[in-house]
Design a protein around this motif. Structure first.
Motif, PDB file in Angstrom:
ATOM      1  N   LEU A 211       5.502 -12.390  -0.752  1.00 40.10           N
ATOM      2  CA  LEU A 211       6.093 -11.893   0.535  1.00 40.10           C
ATOM      3  C   LEU A 211       6.579 -10.903   0.526  1.00 40.10           C
ATOM      4  CD1 LEU A 211       7.842 -15.333   1.425  1.00 40.10           C
ATOM      5  CD2 LEU A 211       5.269 -14.559   1.866  1.00 40.10           C
ATOM      6  N   GLY A 212       6.861 -10.082  -0.911  1.00 44.47           N
ATOM      7  CA  GLY A 212       7.339  -8.847  -0.812  1.00 44.47           C
ATOM      8  C   GLY A 212       6.202  -7.680  -0.920  1.00 44.47           C
ATOM      9  N   SER A 213       5.131  -8.193  -1.225  1.00 42.14           N
ATOM     10  CA  SER A 213       3.863  -7.387  -1.958  1.00 42.14           C
ATOM     11  C   SER A 213       3.550  -6.257  -0.566  1.00 42.14           C
ATOM     12  CB  SER A 213       2.618  -8.253  -2.150  1.00 42.14           C
ATOM     13  OG  SER A 213       2.275  -8.999  -0.662  1.00 42.14           O
ATOM     14  N   LEU A 214       3.720  -6.385   0.486  1.00 38.39           N
ATOM     15  CA  LEU A 214       3.122  -5.692   1.527  1.00 38.39           C
ATOM     16  C   LEU A 214       3.985  -4.214   1.374  1.00 38.39           C
ATOM     17  CD1 LEU A 214       2.537  -7.714   4.589  1.00 38.39           C
ATOM     18  CD2 LEU A 214       1.092  -6.993   2.984  1.00 38.39           C
ATOM     19  N   ILE A 215       5.269  -4.381   0.876  1.00 37.06           N
ATOM     20  CA  ILE A 215       6.139  -3.102   0.859  1.00 37.06           C
ATOM     21  C   ILE A 215       6.110  -2.433  -0.613  1.00 37.06           C
ATOM     22  CG2 ILE A 215       8.391  -4.104   0.310  1.00 37.06           C
ATOM     23  CD1 ILE A 215       9.336  -2.567   2.575  1.00 37.06           C
ATOM     24  N   ILE A 216       5.601  -3.311  -1.437  1.00 40.84           N
ATOM     25  CA  ILE A 216       5.301  -2.542  -2.691  1.00 40.84           C
ATOM     26  C   ILE A 216       4.086  -2.410  -3.168  1.00 40.84           C
ATOM     27  CG2 ILE A 216       5.844  -3.477  -5.037  1.00 40.84           C
ATOM     28  CD1 ILE A 216       8.248  -2.790  -3.727  1.00 40.84           C
ATOM     29  N   ALA A 217       3.062  -3.080  -2.590  1.00 45.94           N
ATOM     30  CA  ALA A 217       1.546  -2.609  -3.002  1.00 45.94           C
ATOM     31  C   ALA A 217       1.254  -2.846  -4.277  1.00 45.94           C
ATOM     32  CB  ALA A 217       1.248  -1.106  -2.246  1.00 45.94           C
ATOM     33  N   PRO A 218       1.467  -3.926  -4.921  1.00 44.21           N
ATOM     34  CA  PRO A 218       0.820  -4.211  -6.375  1.00 44.21           C
ATOM     35  C   PRO A 218      -0.567  -4.301  -6.567  1.00 44.21           C
ATOM     36  CG  PRO A 218       1.488  -6.155  -5.368  1.00 44.21           C
ATOM     37  CD  PRO A 218       1.949  -5.107  -4.254  1.00 44.21           C
ATOM     38  N   GLN A 219      -0.999  -3.942  -7.847  1.00 48.77           N
ATOM     39  CA  GLN A 219      -2.673  -4.064  -8.158  1.00 48.77           C
ATOM     40  C   GLN A 219      -2.567  -5.539  -8.351  1.00 48.77           C
ATOM     41  OE1 GLN A 219      -4.891  -1.883  -8.537  1.00 48.77           O
ATOM     42  NE2 GLN A 219      -3.532  -0.289  -7.691  1.00 48.77           N
ATOM     43  N   GLY A 220      -3.687  -6.292  -8.008  1.00 51.36           N
ATOM     44  CA  GLY A 220      -4.188  -7.419  -8.181  1.00 51.36           C
ATOM     45  C   GLY A 220      -3.898  -8.390  -6.946  1.00 51.36           C
ATOM     46  N   SER A 221      -3.402  -7.953  -5.987  1.00 47.69           N
ATOM     47  CA  SER A 221      -3.141  -8.893  -4.736  1.00 47.69           C
ATOM     48  C   SER A 221      -4.527  -9.447  -4.097  1.00 47.69           C
ATOM     49  CB  SER A 221      -2.360  -7.988  -3.537  1.00 47.69           C
ATOM     50  OG  SER A 221      -2.113  -8.898  -2.397  1.00 47.69           O
ATOM     51  N   GLY A 222      -4.475 -10.495  -3.530  1.00 47.55           N
ATOM     52  CA  GLY A 222      -5.774 -10.948  -3.026  1.00 47.55           C
ATOM     53  C   GLY A 222      -5.838 -10.491  -1.569  1.00 47.55           C
ATOM     54  N   ALA A 223      -4.923  -9.645  -1.073  1.00 52.15           N
ATOM     55  CA  ALA A 223      -5.119  -8.999   0.180  1.00 52.15           C
ATOM     56  C   ALA A 223      -5.123  -7.310   0.268  1.00 52.15           C
ATOM     57  CB  ALA A 223      -3.828  -9.599   1.035  1.00 52.15           C
ATOM     58  N   TRP A 224      -6.139  -7.013   1.083  1.00 50.19           N
ATOM     59  CA  TRP A 224      -6.039  -5.333   0.849  1.00 50.19           C
ATOM     60  C   TRP A 224      -5.066  -4.630   2.031  1.00 50.19           C
ATOM     61  CZ3 TRP A 224      -6.641  -2.025   4.874  1.00 50.19           C
ATOM     62  CH2 TRP A 224      -7.026  -0.442   4.575  1.00 50.19           C
ATOM     63  N   GLN A 225      -4.591  -3.700   1.443  1.00 50.22           N
ATOM     64  CA  GLN A 225      -3.617  -2.926   2.440  1.00 50.22           C
ATOM     65  C   GLN A 225      -4.048  -1.525   2.037  1.00 50.22           C
ATOM     66  OE1 GLN A 225       0.248  -4.451   0.356  1.00 50.22           O
ATOM     67  NE2 GLN A 225       0.592  -2.569   1.084  1.00 50.22           N
ATOM     68  N   PRO A 226      -3.739  -0.512   2.867  1.00 53.74           N
ATOM     69  CA  PRO A 226      -4.038   0.907   2.571  1.00 53.74           C
ATOM     70  C   PRO A 226      -3.067   1.407   1.316  1.00 53.74           C
ATOM     71  CG  PRO A 226      -2.771   0.643   4.439  1.00 53.74           C
ATOM     72  CD  PRO A 226      -3.026  -0.514   4.146  1.00 53.74           C
ATOM     73  N   PRO A 227      -3.596   2.215   0.611  1.00 54.76           N
ATOM     74  CA  PRO A 227      -2.939   2.688  -0.831  1.00 54.76           C
ATOM     75  C   PRO A 227      -1.858   3.428  -0.344  1.00 54.76           C
ATOM     76  CG  PRO A 227      -5.659   3.059  -0.911  1.00 54.76           C
ATOM     77  CD  PRO A 227      -5.013   2.538   0.432  1.00 54.76           C
ATOM     78  N   ILE A 228      -0.675   3.401  -1.102  1.00 52.54           N
ATOM     79  CA  ILE A 228       0.623   4.101  -0.608  1.00 52.54           C
ATOM     80  C   ILE A 228       0.374   5.688  -0.231  1.00 52.54           C
ATOM     81  CG2 ILE A 228       2.865   4.979  -1.217  1.00 52.54           C
ATOM     82  CD1 ILE A 228       3.023   2.489  -3.164  1.00 52.54           C
ATOM     83  N   ASN A 229      -0.529   6.244  -1.073  1.00 49.24           N
ATOM     84  CA  ASN A 229      -0.794   7.607  -0.648  1.00 49.24           C
ATOM     85  C   ASN A 229      -1.411   7.843   0.979  1.00 49.24           C
ATOM     86  OD1 ASN A 229      -3.257   6.747  -1.379  1.00 49.24           O
ATOM     87  ND2 ASN A 229      -3.568   8.487  -3.146  1.00 49.24           N
ATOM     88  N   GLU A 230      -2.087   6.912   1.339  1.00 48.19           N
ATOM     89  CA  GLU A 230      -2.608   6.922   2.550  1.00 48.19           C
ATOM     90  C   GLU A 230      -1.958   6.061   3.801  1.00 48.19           C
ATOM     91  OE1 GLU A 230      -6.668   5.217   2.364  1.00 48.19           O
ATOM     92  OE2 GLU A 230      -7.289   6.363   0.719  1.00 48.19           O
ATOM     93  N   CYS A 231      -0.737   5.810   3.415  1.00 47.87           N
ATOM     94  CA  CYS A 231       0.132   5.016   4.326  1.00 47.87           C
ATOM     95  C   CYS A 231       0.977   6.450   5.386  1.00 47.87           C
ATOM     96  CB  CYS A 231       1.301   4.162   3.942  1.00 47.87           C
ATOM     97  SG  CYS A 231       0.528   2.717   3.219  1.00 47.87           S
ATOM     98  N   PRO A 232       1.271   5.974   6.377  1.00 50.67           N
ATOM     99  CA  PRO A 232       2.092   6.997   6.921  1.00 50.67           C
ATOM    100  C   PRO A 232       3.503   7.716   6.120  1.00 50.67           C
ATOM    101  CG  PRO A 232       1.753   5.410   8.550  1.00 50.67           C
ATOM    102  CD  PRO A 232       1.044   4.993   7.199  1.00 50.67           C
ATOM    103  N   GLU A 233       3.880   8.772   6.355  1.00 54.28           N
ATOM    104  CA  GLU A 233       4.946   9.148   5.479  1.00 54.28           C
ATOM    105  C   GLU A 233       6.055   8.444   5.257  1.00 54.28           C
ATOM    106  OE1 GLU A 233       7.300  13.563   4.904  1.00 54.28           O
ATOM    107  OE2 GLU A 233       5.669  13.393   6.351  1.00 54.28           O
ATOM    108  N   GLY A 234       6.613   7.973   6.352  1.00 56.28           N
ATOM    109  CA  GLY A 234       7.854   7.365   6.511  1.00 56.28           C
ATOM    110  C   GLY A 234       7.768   6.168   5.699  1.00 56.28           C
ATOM    111  N   MET A 235       6.660   5.451   5.599  1.00 52.64           N
ATOM    112  CA  MET A 235       6.321   4.202   5.123  1.00 52.64           C
ATOM    113  C   MET A 235       6.074   4.225   3.707  1.00 52.64           C
ATOM    114  SD  MET A 235       2.835   1.462   5.969  1.00 52.64           S
ATOM    115  CE  MET A 235       3.275  -0.027   5.506  1.00 52.64           C
ATOM    116  N   ALA A 236       5.530   5.208   3.253  1.00 49.34           N
ATOM    117  CA  ALA A 236       5.191   5.695   1.961  1.00 49.34           C
ATOM    118  C   ALA A 236       6.583   5.847   1.210  1.00 49.34           C
ATOM    119  CB  ALA A 236       4.321   6.634   1.710  1.00 49.34           C
TER     120      ALA A 236
END
Length: 265
Positions: A211-236
């Motif tokens: 449940l915390g994976s969306l704000i940490i972006a770990p490797q190995g998740s079964g769900a895709w999300q944009p890489p941190i370096n491609e996220c909006p600046e404040g989010m990243a």
């Protein structure tokens, strides 16, 4: 366990990731169908108890080929998977009553506080971001993706109306809840323990990591999300800051060391 398992999910959902993780950890064979946001309603509505995902459909259990059981909540799916783990030391919900009560209290906190606010915080950045289409359609059929592209403005509007994504102050309010939960985990881990509830991996660790994976972006998740370096600046910047907390590092460690099937099952 007998019967065919069908997991119905939204590709980006962290609640679906928790269910997926538990089923895979238990070594259970299941078929997963990922749907685009909004289109998942057509698959879930006929099953009753709302249209949320994940849902696990169990067909032919208890030797009855025509029997159908539906689990509607990620926690129920995690518990179902856990019942198929034979070794006590590997159980996500331990047999010890006191330890089980502790695990369940953490799982409830993560499910009620962390999960919804991580999701809402993420949407405040990504609902209208360039990654929005891929995020909300990942894993869906070609037909769903095609219609979702045409209907994307409508989907975005409905998500916004349902979750009040663009409500003033929503981002800050959600982040405050997330940071409060992270602080609680920081404090628990401060004594050097390896896991949230002591010296063994439990549903508390799985739930927190998923449940915390969306704000940490770990490797190995079964769900895709944009890489941190491609996220909006404040989010990243927020993601990088939380990654450096004890709680954030715990999520990364859980994905590195625990996101796998039990080898001795």
């Amino acid at each position: 366990m007998s019967g065919e398992l069908h997991l119905i999910t939204l590709g980006a959902s962290h609640y679906c990731e928790a269910a997926r993780w538990a089923l895979e950890r238990a070594g259970l064979k299941f078929r997963e169908t990922k749907h685009a946001v909004l289109f998942h309603i057509f698959a879930t509505a006929p099953l009753g108890e709302g249209t949320s995902c994940p849902k696990l459909v169990i067909m032919g259990g208890a030797g009855k080929s025509d029997q159908r059981i539906v689990l509607h909540q990620s926690t129920d799916i995690v518990k179902f998977a856990d019942n198929n783990i034979q070794e006590e030391q590997d159980r996500l919900f331990p047999d010890d009553p006191e330890l089980q009560k502790l695990v369940e209290s953490w799982v409830s906190k993560f499910g009620n506080d962390l999960g919804p606010n991580v999701r809402l915080w993420g949407y405040t950045y990504l609902l209208h971001d360039k990654s929005s289409y891929r995020l909300m359609t990942q894993g869906a059929s070609k037909t769903q993706r095609r219609f979702a592209r045409l209907l994307l403005p409508v989907i975005q509007l409905l998500v916004d109306q349902n979750m009040s994504v663009t409500k003033p102050g929503q981002r800050e309010k959600s982040l405050a809840v997330v940071e409060s939960v992270f602080k609680e985990v920081d404090e628990v881990l401060a004594d050097g323990r390896s896991f949230i509830c002591g010296d063994r991996f439990t549903a508390a660790d799985l739930s927190f990591a998923a449940l915390g994976s969306l704000i940490i972006a770990p490797q190995g998740s079964g769900a895709w999300q944009p890489p941190i370096n491609e996220c909006p600046e404040g989010m990243a910047s927020t993601m990088l800051r939380l990654r450096n907390t004890a709680a954030g590092k715990h999520i990364l460690k859980m994905y590195e060391t625990q996101r796998h099937e039990l080898r001795h099952k």
